[in-house]
Scaffold this motif. Structure first.
Motif, mmCIF file in Angstrom:
data_model
loop_
_atom_site.group_PDB
_atom_site.id
_atom_site.type_symbol
_atom_site.label_atom_id
_atom_site.label_comp_id
_atom_site.label_asym_id
_atom_site.label_seq_id
_atom_site.Cartn_x
_atom_site.Cartn_y
_atom_site.Cartn_z
ATOM 1 N N MET A 58 0.835 -1.199 0.000
ATOM 2 C CA MET A 58 0.000 0.000 0.000
ATOM 3 C C MET A 58 0.870 1.250 0.000
ATOM 4 N N ARG A 59 1.906 1.241 0.815
ATOM 5 C CA ARG A 59 2.836 2.373 0.867
ATOM 6 C C ARG A 59 3.473 2.611 -0.504
ATOM 7 N N THR A 60 3.852 1.534 -1.172
ATOM 8 C CA THR A 60 4.470 1.655 -2.497
ATOM 9 C C THR A 60 3.512 2.281 -3.498
ATOM 10 N N LEU A 61 2.260 1.842 -3.492
ATOM 11 C CA LEU A 61 1.268 2.394 -4.414
ATOM 12 C C LEU A 61 1.029 3.879 -4.143
ATOM 13 N N LEU A 62 0.930 4.243 -2.865
ATOM 14 C CA LEU A 62 0.703 5.645 -2.519
ATOM 15 C C LEU A 62 1.916 6.498 -2.880
ATOM 16 N N ASP A 63 3.115 5.938 -2.708
ATOM 17 C CA ASP A 63 4.325 6.659 -3.102
ATOM 18 C C ASP A 63 4.351 6.904 -4.608
ATOM 19 N N LEU A 64 3.930 5.902 -5.376
ATOM 20 C CA LEU A 64 3.882 6.055 -6.827
ATOM 21 C C LEU A 64 2.914 7.166 -7.222
ATOM 22 N N LEU A 65 1.727 7.151 -6.613
ATOM 23 C CA LEU A 65 0.728 8.167 -6.917
ATOM 24 C C LEU A 65 1.222 9.549 -6.516
ATOM 25 N N ALA A 81 5.045 23.074 -10.057
ATOM 26 C CA ALA A 81 6.418 23.573 -9.891
ATOM 27 C C ALA A 81 6.626 24.185 -8.518
ATOM 28 N N ALA A 82 5.653 24.067 -7.623
ATOM 29 C CA ALA A 82 5.756 24.647 -6.286
ATOM 30 C C ALA A 82 6.923 24.009 -5.529
ATOM 31 N N PRO A 83 7.621 24.768 -4.688
ATOM 32 C CA PRO A 83 8.766 24.226 -3.947
ATOM 33 C C PRO A 83 8.381 23.112 -2.985
ATOM 34 N N ASP A 84 7.152 23.118 -2.526
ATOM 35 C CA ASP A 84 6.690 22.053 -1.633
ATOM 36 C C ASP A 84 5.805 21.060 -2.386
ATOM 37 N N ALA A 85 6.221 20.747 -3.601
ATOM 38 C CA ALA A 85 5.419 19.879 -4.464
ATOM 39 C C ALA A 85 5.141 18.519 -3.818
ATOM 40 N N ASP A 86 6.136 17.948 -3.134
ATOM 41 C CA ASP A 86 5.957 16.627 -2.517
ATOM 42 C C ASP A 86 4.883 16.668 -1.437
ATOM 43 N N LEU A 87 4.883 17.732 -0.637
ATOM 44 C CA LEU A 87 3.882 17.869 0.413
ATOM 45 C C LEU A 87 2.495 18.061 -0.187
ATOM 46 N N ARG A 88 2.405 18.892 -1.204
ATOM 47 C CA ARG A 88 1.113 19.119 -1.859
ATOM 48 C C ARG A 88 0.581 17.814 -2.461
ATOM 49 N N ALA A 89 1.477 17.058 -3.072
ATOM 50 C CA ALA A 89 1.057 15.784 -3.658
ATOM 51 C C ALA A 89 0.567 14.820 -2.580
ATOM 52 N N ASP A 90 1.254 14.782 -1.445
ATOM 53 C CA ASP A 90 0.821 13.906 -0.346
ATOM 54 C C ASP A 90 -0.560 14.308 0.173
ATOM 55 N N LEU A 91 -0.844 15.604 0.192
ATOM 56 C CA LEU A 91 -2.157 16.056 0.643
ATOM 57 C C LEU A 91 -3.257 15.599 -0.321
ATOM 58 N N VAL A 92 -2.957 15.629 -1.612
ATOM 59 C CA VAL A 92 -3.924 15.124 -2.586
ATOM 60 C C VAL A 92 -4.131 13.626 -2.392
ATOM 61 N N VAL A 93 -3.034 12.891 -2.175
ATOM 62 C CA VAL A 93 -3.131 11.449 -1.943
ATOM 63 C C VAL A 93 -3.941 11.168 -0.679
ATOM 64 N N ALA A 94 -3.752 11.994 0.354
ATOM 65 C CA ALA A 94 -4.514 11.818 1.594
ATOM 66 C C ALA A 94 -6.005 12.008 1.334
ATOM 67 N N LEU A 95 -6.346 12.983 0.511
ATOM 68 C CA LEU A 95 -7.750 13.211 0.168
ATOM 69 C C LEU A 95 -8.323 12.011 -0.581
ATOM 70 N N ILE A 96 -7.579 11.530 -1.565
ATOM 71 C CA ILE A 96 -8.049 10.387 -2.350
ATOM 72 C C ILE A 96 -8.197 9.148 -1.469
ATOM 73 N N THR A 97 -7.203 8.918 -0.595
ATOM 74 C CA THR A 97 -7.263 7.758 0.307
ATOM 75 C C THR A 97 -8.460 7.864 1.246
ATOM 76 N N GLY A 98 -8.717 9.074 1.740
ATOM 77 C CA GLY A 98 -9.869 9.273 2.612
ATOM 78 C C GLY A 98 -11.174 8.971 1.908
ATOM 79 N N ILE A 99 -11.271 9.360 0.648
ATOM 80 C CA ILE A 99 -12.477 9.056 -0.134
ATOM 81 C C ILE A 99 -12.645 7.547 -0.268
ATOM 82 N N VAL A 100 -11.540 6.847 -0.559
ATOM 83 C CA VAL A 100 -11.594 5.393 -0.701
ATOM 84 C C VAL A 100 -12.065 4.736 0.601
#
Length: 213
Positions: free
Chosen positions: A136-143, A152-171
């Motif tokens: 599961m961690r691997t799949l979320l890391d890929l996403l 291009a935001a400097p905190d792109a990784d954090l922003r991406a993790d927040l989107v993944v958190a939203l998607i995971t919460g929906i699931v």
């Protein structure tokens, strides 16, 4: 009299040993596919630890001894059952950036394999099994890595993790818990709010914010 008895016993023995239509032998490919389908259903419903190989074999209509032959072990069967098609993530990333929200939401709301073979639900219900949690961690890391390339935001990784958190919460709320109103909402009803959040976190994608319309 003895001859009649012997003949009757012989006939009964033939009836017991002759294969029936329901027990028609499968070829190797059919047997493997039947075991895999049964395993996906059991793992999605019960999780890894609670799933019994004999139940899987019974569901598939084969001898449990065939599982080691085709998959090596319960662990091997689980790995085959949750094998993820990387192209699904690639497809979600491809296409017009302004439609990224629609593609991501579609992936979050329904597993293409169907509710009986839901990959993320299977992994969530098997989270007490370390390899499942790691997968599961691997799949979320890929996403997350794919999403981070969308800004291009400097905190792109954090922003991406927040989107993944939203998607995971929906699931979790929709596909695992079944919590209304989220579990009952249509994609059309969810899309404006989802797009609003996505446009704030990944502004470079050009996602249309429909929440104010």
């Amino acid at each position: 009299m003895s001859n009649e008895h012997d003949q009757e016993a012989f006939c009964m023995h033939r009836e017991e040993t002759m294969p029936t239509k329901s027990a028609r032998p499968r070829n190797a490919e059919e047997t493997r596919a039947a075991l895999l389908a049964a395993a996906r259903l059991r793992f999605a419903r019960d999780g890894y630890e609670a799933t019994n190989l004999r139940d899987i074999a019974a569901d598939a209509g084969v001898n449990v001894a065939l599982i080691p032959r085709y998959f090596g072990s319960k662990e091997g069967l689980f790995q085959a059952a949750v094998a993820f098609d990387r192209s699904r993530l690639v497809q979600a990333m491809q296409g017009p950036p302004e439609h990224l929200a629609e593609r991501l939401l579609k992936q979050a709301l329904v597993d293409p394999a169907g509710s009986d073979h839901d990959l993320f639900v299977t992994l969530l219900r098997s989270s007490d099994y370390p390899p499942a949690a790691e997968y599961m961690r691997t799949l979320l890391d890929l996403l997350s890595a794919d999403l981070a390339t969308q800004t291009a935001a400097p905190d792109a990784d954090l922003r991406a993790d927040l989107v993944v958190a939203l998607i995971t919460g929906i699931v979790v709320l929709r596909r695992l818990v079944g919590k209304p109103p989220l579990s009952e909402a249509t994609a059309e009803a969810l899309l404006p709010s989802f797009q609003h959040v996505l446009s704030a976190l990944l502004p470079d994608t050009g996602v249309r914010d429909l929440s104010s319309k």
